[in-house]
Structures are given as structure tokens and as C-alpha cells.
Design a protein around this motif. Structure first.
Motif, PDB file in Angstrom:
ATOM      1  N   ALA A 172      -4.482  -1.486  -0.177  1.00  0.00           N
ATOM      2  CA  ALA A 172      -5.537  -2.524  -0.252  1.00  0.00           C
ATOM      3  C   ALA A 172      -7.253  -2.040  -0.373  1.00  0.00           C
ATOM      4  CB  ALA A 172      -5.447  -3.406   0.986  1.00  0.00           C
ATOM      5  N   SER A 173      -7.532  -1.363  -0.559  1.00  0.00           N
ATOM      6  CA  SER A 173      -8.847  -0.503  -1.458  1.00  0.00           C
ATOM      7  C   SER A 173      -9.231  -1.291  -2.448  1.00  0.00           C
ATOM      8  CB  SER A 173      -9.046   0.828  -1.172  1.00  0.00           C
ATOM      9  OG  SER A 173      -7.705   1.107  -2.651  1.00  0.00           O
ATOM     10  N   THR A 174     -11.068  -1.325  -2.718  1.00  0.00           N
ATOM     11  CA  THR A 174     -10.681  -1.685  -3.973  1.00  0.00           C
ATOM     12  C   THR A 174     -10.673  -1.483  -5.116  1.00  0.00           C
ATOM     13  OG1 THR A 174     -13.081  -2.518  -2.733  1.00  0.00           O
ATOM     14  CG2 THR A 174     -13.284  -2.649  -5.393  1.00  0.00           C
ATOM     15  N   THR A 175     -10.966  -0.063  -4.997  1.00  0.00           N
ATOM     16  CA  THR A 175     -10.781   0.837  -5.942  1.00  0.00           C
ATOM     17  C   THR A 175      -9.338   0.301  -6.740  1.00  0.00           C
ATOM     18  OG1 THR A 175     -11.707   3.232  -5.106  1.00  0.00           O
ATOM     19  CG2 THR A 175     -10.024   3.373  -7.046  1.00  0.00           C
ATOM     20  N   ALA A 176      -8.346   0.130  -5.885  1.00  0.00           N
ATOM     21  CA  ALA A 176      -6.619   0.035  -6.126  1.00  0.00           C
ATOM     22  C   ALA A 176      -6.579  -1.335  -6.628  1.00  0.00           C
ATOM     23  CB  ALA A 176      -5.673  -0.381  -4.823  1.00  0.00           C
ATOM     24  N   TRP A 177      -8.236  -2.493  -5.792  1.00  0.00           N
ATOM     25  CA  TRP A 177      -7.722  -4.096  -7.351  1.00  0.00           C
ATOM     26  C   TRP A 177      -8.057  -3.336  -8.403  1.00  0.00           C
ATOM     27  CZ3 TRP A 177     -13.041  -6.447  -7.845  1.00  0.00           C
ATOM     28  CH2 TRP A 177     -12.464  -7.679  -8.581  1.00  0.00           C
ATOM     29  N   TYR A 178      -9.408  -2.321  -8.286  1.00  0.00           N
ATOM     30  CA  TYR A 178      -9.560  -2.193  -9.976  1.00  0.00           C
ATOM     31  C   TYR A 178      -8.062  -1.243 -11.171  1.00  0.00           C
ATOM     32  CZ  TYR A 178     -14.752  -2.717  -8.964  1.00  0.00           C
ATOM     33  OH  TYR A 178     -15.860  -3.581  -8.316  1.00  0.00           O
ATOM     34  N   VAL A 179      -7.834  -0.454 -10.338  1.00  0.00           N
ATOM     35  CA  VAL A 179      -6.187   0.025 -10.885  1.00  0.00           C
ATOM     36  C   VAL A 179      -5.437  -1.317 -10.964  1.00  0.00           C
ATOM     37  CG1 VAL A 179      -3.985   1.191 -10.731  1.00  0.00           C
ATOM     38  CG2 VAL A 179      -6.280   2.427  -9.446  1.00  0.00           C
ATOM     39  N   ALA A 180      -5.774  -2.369 -10.806  1.00  0.00           N
ATOM     40  CA  ALA A 180      -4.397  -3.585 -10.623  1.00  0.00           C
ATOM     41  C   ALA A 180      -5.143  -4.108 -12.749  1.00  0.00           C
ATOM     42  CB  ALA A 180      -4.703  -4.142  -9.573  1.00  0.00           C
ATOM     43  N   LYS A 181      -6.703  -4.184 -12.357  1.00  0.00           N
ATOM     44  CA  LYS A 181      -7.019  -4.820 -13.562  1.00  0.00           C
ATOM     45  C   LYS A 181      -7.347  -3.939 -14.797  1.00  0.00           C
ATOM     46  CE  LYS A 181     -11.619  -6.978 -12.700  1.00  0.00           C
ATOM     47  NZ  LYS A 181     -11.192  -7.766 -12.953  1.00  0.00           N
ATOM     48  N   GLU A 182      -7.216  -2.551 -14.552  1.00  0.00           N
ATOM     49  CA  GLU A 182      -7.222  -1.379 -15.796  1.00  0.00           C
ATOM     50  C   GLU A 182      -5.663  -1.606 -16.238  1.00  0.00           C
ATOM     51  OE1 GLU A 182      -9.711  -0.300 -17.286  1.00  0.00           O
ATOM     52  OE2 GLU A 182     -11.148  -1.288 -15.980  1.00  0.00           O
ATOM     53  N   LEU A 183      -4.617  -1.624 -15.569  1.00  0.00           N
ATOM     54  CA  LEU A 183      -3.137  -1.488 -15.822  1.00  0.00           C
ATOM     55  C   LEU A 183      -2.867  -2.356 -17.209  1.00  0.00           C
ATOM     56  CD1 LEU A 183      -1.131  -1.778 -12.507  1.00  0.00           C
ATOM     57  CD2 LEU A 183      -1.445   0.289 -14.096  1.00  0.00           C
ATOM     58  N   PRO A 184      -2.328  -1.984 -17.577  1.00  0.00           N
ATOM     59  CA  PRO A 184      -2.126  -2.380 -19.198  1.00  0.00           C
ATOM     60  C   PRO A 184      -0.692  -3.174 -19.136  1.00  0.00           C
ATOM     61  CG  PRO A 184      -1.270  -0.188 -19.388  1.00  0.00           C
ATOM     62  CD  PRO A 184      -2.213  -0.019 -18.244  1.00  0.00           C
ATOM     63  N   ASP A 185      -0.435  -4.227 -19.350  1.00  0.00           N
ATOM     64  CA  ASP A 185       0.934  -5.140 -19.506  1.00  0.00           C
ATOM     65  C   ASP A 185       1.848  -4.416 -19.616  1.00  0.00           C
ATOM     66  OD1 ASP A 185       2.993  -6.916 -19.005  1.00  0.00           O
ATOM     67  OD2 ASP A 185       2.073  -8.767 -20.207  1.00  0.00           O
ATOM     68  N   MET A 186       2.543  -3.039 -18.807  1.00  0.00           N
ATOM     69  CA  MET A 186       4.159  -3.176 -19.488  1.00  0.00           C
ATOM     70  C   MET A 186       5.095  -2.680 -17.914  1.00  0.00           C
ATOM     71  SD  MET A 186       2.659   1.208 -18.810  1.00  0.00           S
ATOM     72  CE  MET A 186       1.762   1.537 -17.195  1.00  0.00           C
ATOM     73  N   PRO A 187       6.636  -2.264 -18.328  1.00  0.00           N
ATOM     74  CA  PRO A 187       6.968  -2.304 -17.180  1.00  0.00           C
ATOM     75  C   PRO A 187       7.264  -1.455 -16.441  1.00  0.00           C
ATOM     76  CG  PRO A 187       8.983  -2.305 -19.837  1.00  0.00           C
ATOM     77  CD  PRO A 187       6.533  -2.187 -19.709  1.00  0.00           C
ATOM     78  N   LEU A 188       6.932  -2.251 -15.081  1.00  0.00           N
ATOM     79  CA  LEU A 188       5.884  -1.113 -13.677  1.00  0.00           C
ATOM     80  C   LEU A 188       6.305  -2.488 -12.551  1.00  0.00           C
ATOM     81  CD1 LEU A 188       4.768   1.489 -13.740  1.00  0.00           C
ATOM     82  CD2 LEU A 188       2.498  -0.257 -13.336  1.00  0.00           C
ATOM     83  N   THR A 189       6.838  -1.396 -11.530  1.00  0.00           N
ATOM     84  CA  THR A 189       7.249  -2.011 -10.354  1.00  0.00           C
ATOM     85  C   THR A 189       5.667  -1.518  -9.431  1.00  0.00           C
ATOM     86  OG1 THR A 189       9.442  -1.949 -10.543  1.00  0.00           O
ATOM     87  CG2 THR A 189       8.841  -2.467  -8.389  1.00  0.00           C
ATOM     88  N   VAL A 190       5.177  -2.721  -8.569  1.00  0.00           N
ATOM     89  CA  VAL A 190       4.048  -2.641  -7.691  1.00  0.00           C
ATOM     90  C   VAL A 190       4.903  -2.673  -6.845  1.00  0.00           C
ATOM     91  CG1 VAL A 190       1.647  -2.203  -7.501  1.00  0.00           C
ATOM     92  CG2 VAL A 190       2.225  -2.323  -9.639  1.00  0.00           C
ATOM     93  N   LEU A 191       3.998  -2.502  -5.171  1.00  0.00           N
ATOM     94  CA  LEU A 191       4.318  -2.680  -4.036  1.00  0.00           C
ATOM     95  C   LEU A 191       3.072  -2.491  -3.865  1.00  0.00           C
ATOM     96  CD1 LEU A 191       6.962  -1.073  -4.434  1.00  0.00           C
ATOM     97  CD2 LEU A 191       7.040  -1.332  -2.093  1.00  0.00           C
ATOM     98  N   THR A 192       2.054  -3.926  -2.802  1.00  0.00           N
ATOM     99  CA  THR A 192       1.368  -3.451  -2.458  1.00  0.00           C
ATOM    100  C   THR A 192       1.048  -4.464  -0.979  1.00  0.00           C
ATOM    101  OG1 THR A 192      -0.884  -4.240  -2.761  1.00  0.00           O
ATOM    102  CG2 THR A 192       0.397  -5.841  -3.475  1.00  0.00           C
ATOM    103  N   ASN A 193       0.282  -4.302  -0.488  1.00  0.00           N
ATOM    104  CA  ASN A 193      -0.080  -4.873   0.611  1.00  0.00           C
ATOM    105  C   ASN A 193      -1.626  -5.771   0.847  1.00  0.00           C
ATOM    106  OD1 ASN A 193      -1.710  -2.604   1.338  1.00  0.00           O
ATOM    107  ND2 ASN A 193      -1.898  -3.464   3.131  1.00  0.00           N
ATOM    108  N   SER A 194      -2.285  -5.868  -0.665  1.00  0.00           N
ATOM    109  CA  SER A 194      -3.402  -6.613  -0.680  1.00  0.00           C
ATOM    110  C   SER A 194      -3.161  -7.722  -2.050  1.00  0.00           C
ATOM    111  CB  SER A 194      -4.335  -5.441  -2.067  1.00  0.00           C
ATOM    112  OG  SER A 194      -4.891  -5.941  -2.437  1.00  0.00           O
ATOM    113  N   ILE A 195      -3.659  -8.572  -1.075  1.00  0.00           N
ATOM    114  CA  ILE A 195      -3.205 -10.746  -2.020  1.00  0.00           C
ATOM    115  C   ILE A 195      -3.768 -10.745  -3.654  1.00  0.00           C
ATOM    116  CG2 ILE A 195      -3.912 -12.329  -1.676  1.00  0.00           C
ATOM    117  CD1 ILE A 195      -3.702 -12.862   1.254  1.00  0.00           C
TER     118      ILE A 195
END
Length: 253
Positions: A100-123
Motif C-alpha cells: 500500500a505504499s505510494t511507490t506501489a501506486w505509481y507502479v500501478a499507474k505505470e503498468l501497461p495493460d497486459m496479462p497480469l495478476t496483481v494482489l494488493t491491500n491498497s484501495i
């Protein structure tokens, strides 16, 4: 000491220290650990504290967690650059966990739309990834921390326990080469530790200001990290020590 007086002092101690162990409370009040557990159960029902593994944590609005609005603007340029570097290590088909870090949120923003499974505790991470159709998002659920808009607690921990991932991407408040990784919030620290244990590889994303510092709750020894992504302000001594520990270091400019 009367029961009511002991319980009042327990709440005061928890709010003062933010987190405290059953064993420590038992010694302070000269009662059994079972008595302390009953006290904590009662106090939690009264919404005066929150029980955690082996103790209790404060539910007061305090500095144990910086608000997400403040974290978004703290060292933002470094965090964005670190996130872009982290995305380069994510491949199509990966199964990853983001904290749930801010950097993880930036990772989510930067990720391209590709086949991927992401688990997270961040809304915030989950909402960001919901815009990308090919990414499967699994949210832990749990007790909501309003400061960070993230889930913690037993339900979040049980959710993570069901899965195994290729890579864990996380950040923390302190990176001490001898004392390890740490965070302000004990419940977040427990989840980050579990994220590391469920992953084949752990990538730590921290700006250089985090090195040499320690926060309240221990997460893990630095030796459990596979790769650290940080900025070019990291000092030479720290860089050499990390290389000696055989930890891959990615320095962004």
C-alpha cells in the motif's frame, strides 16, 4: 489495582507507544498474559484499541501512518522514477503483489495493460488497475486504515496466505543494514513480511532518504531482499555494503 484502572492505563500505553505486546503488558501490570488478553478483547469491543498478533495497536489518529495525500507529494519525483524502473522487471503473465505504499501506486499507474495478476491491500492500487482490462486484480479485504486507504488485519493476512506470487514489490519507512526493514505501523509491517514470504523474489522500492533509519515495527532482515531500486543520492558506503550482501542494486537518475 482495580480492573477498570488497569484497562484505562492499557489504553493510555497503547496510544502513547502506538503498539505494545501482551508479554510487556503482563510484566508492567504483574498479571498473567491470559488476563491481558481478556482486557484487550474487552477494550477492542469498546473500540478503544485494535488487537494484533501478540498485542494491540492504537486506533487514534496519529503519526504512525502518514496520510496518502501527504505521501503522494513527498519525494514524488524519486518515487515515480523508481516505479518506472520497477515496471521494467514485470513481464506478461507474472503474478505479483503490491503493497500500500505510494511507490506501489505509481507502479500501478505505470503498468501497461497486459496479462497480469496483481494482489494488493491498497484501495488506490486496485482502483488504478481497474482501468486496465487485461490485469486481474485481487484485493485482500480486511480492516480499513483511512490514512493510507489500505486493508490490514487478520482477514488481509488470511487472504494473502492463499496465494503464491513471482514477485513482491514493496516499500517501507526505514532500511537499516544491520537492523533490517521497518515501518511505522505494526499491521502494515506484518503484511509486508507476509508478502515477502509468499514471493519468489522481493523488490524493495525506496528513495535514498530511507537508508540508515529505523521505524517502530520490524519487517525483515535486509538479506531477505533480492533487489533494491533507489535513487542516485544513496551514499557510497551503503552501496558498497549492499553489494557485499549480494543484493542487486538498481540506481535510477
Amino acid at each position: 489495582m482495580l480492573v477498570a484502572e488497569r484497562q484505562k492505563k492499557i489504553v493510555e500505553l497503547v496510544n502513547e507507544r502506538l503498539s505494545i505486546r501482551v508479554t510487556e503488558l503482563s510484566k508492567i501490570f504483574f498479571v498473567t498474559e491470559e488476563t491481558i488478553r481478556r482486557d484487550l478483547e474487552k477494550l477492542e469491543k469498546e473500540n478503544l484499541l485494535m488487537r494484533s498478533h501478540g498485542g494491540a495497536v492504537s486506533i487514534e489518529k496519529d503519526q504512525s501512518e502518514t496520510s496518502y495525500l501527504e505521501r503522494e507529494i513527498t519525494n514524488a519525483a524519486e518515487k515515480k522514477a523508481i516505479a518506472r524502473a520497477a515496471v521494467q522487471s514485470i513481464e506478461s503473465g507474472d503474478q505479483i503483489v503490491l503493497d500500500a505504499s505510494t511507490t506501489a501506486w505509481y507502479v500501478a499507474k505505470e503498468l501497461p495493460d497486459m496479462p497480469l495478476t496483481v494482489l494488493t491491500n491498497s484501495i488506490k492500487v486496485a482502483i488504478e488497475l481497474s482501468k486496465k482490462e487485461q490485469i486481474k486484480v485481487i484485493s485482500t479485504g480486511g480492516t480499513l486504515l483511512s490514512q493510507s486507504l489500505s486493508y490490514v488485519g487478520p482477514l488481509a493476512e488470511r487472504s494473502l496466505a492463499m496465494y503464491h506470487v513471482n514477485k513482491a514489490f514493496l516499500s517501507c519507512k526505514g532500511v537499516h543494514l544491520d537492523k533490517g526493514l521497518s515501518d511505522f505501523n505494526e499491521l502494515q509491517a506484518l503484511l509486508k513480511k507476509q508478502m515477502m514470504e509468499m514471493a519468489d523474489e522481493t523488490i524493495l522500492m525506496v528513495d535514498s532518504s530511507k537508508f540508515g533509519t529505523r521505524a517502530f515495527s520490524h519487517i525483515s532482515p535486509v538479506s531477505n531482499i533480492d533487489c533494491i531500486i533507489t535513487d542516485s543520492n544513496i551514499n557510497e558506503e551503503t552501496r558498497i555494503e549492499l553489494e557485499e550482501k549480494k543484493i542487486k542494486l538498481v540506481i535510477i537518475n
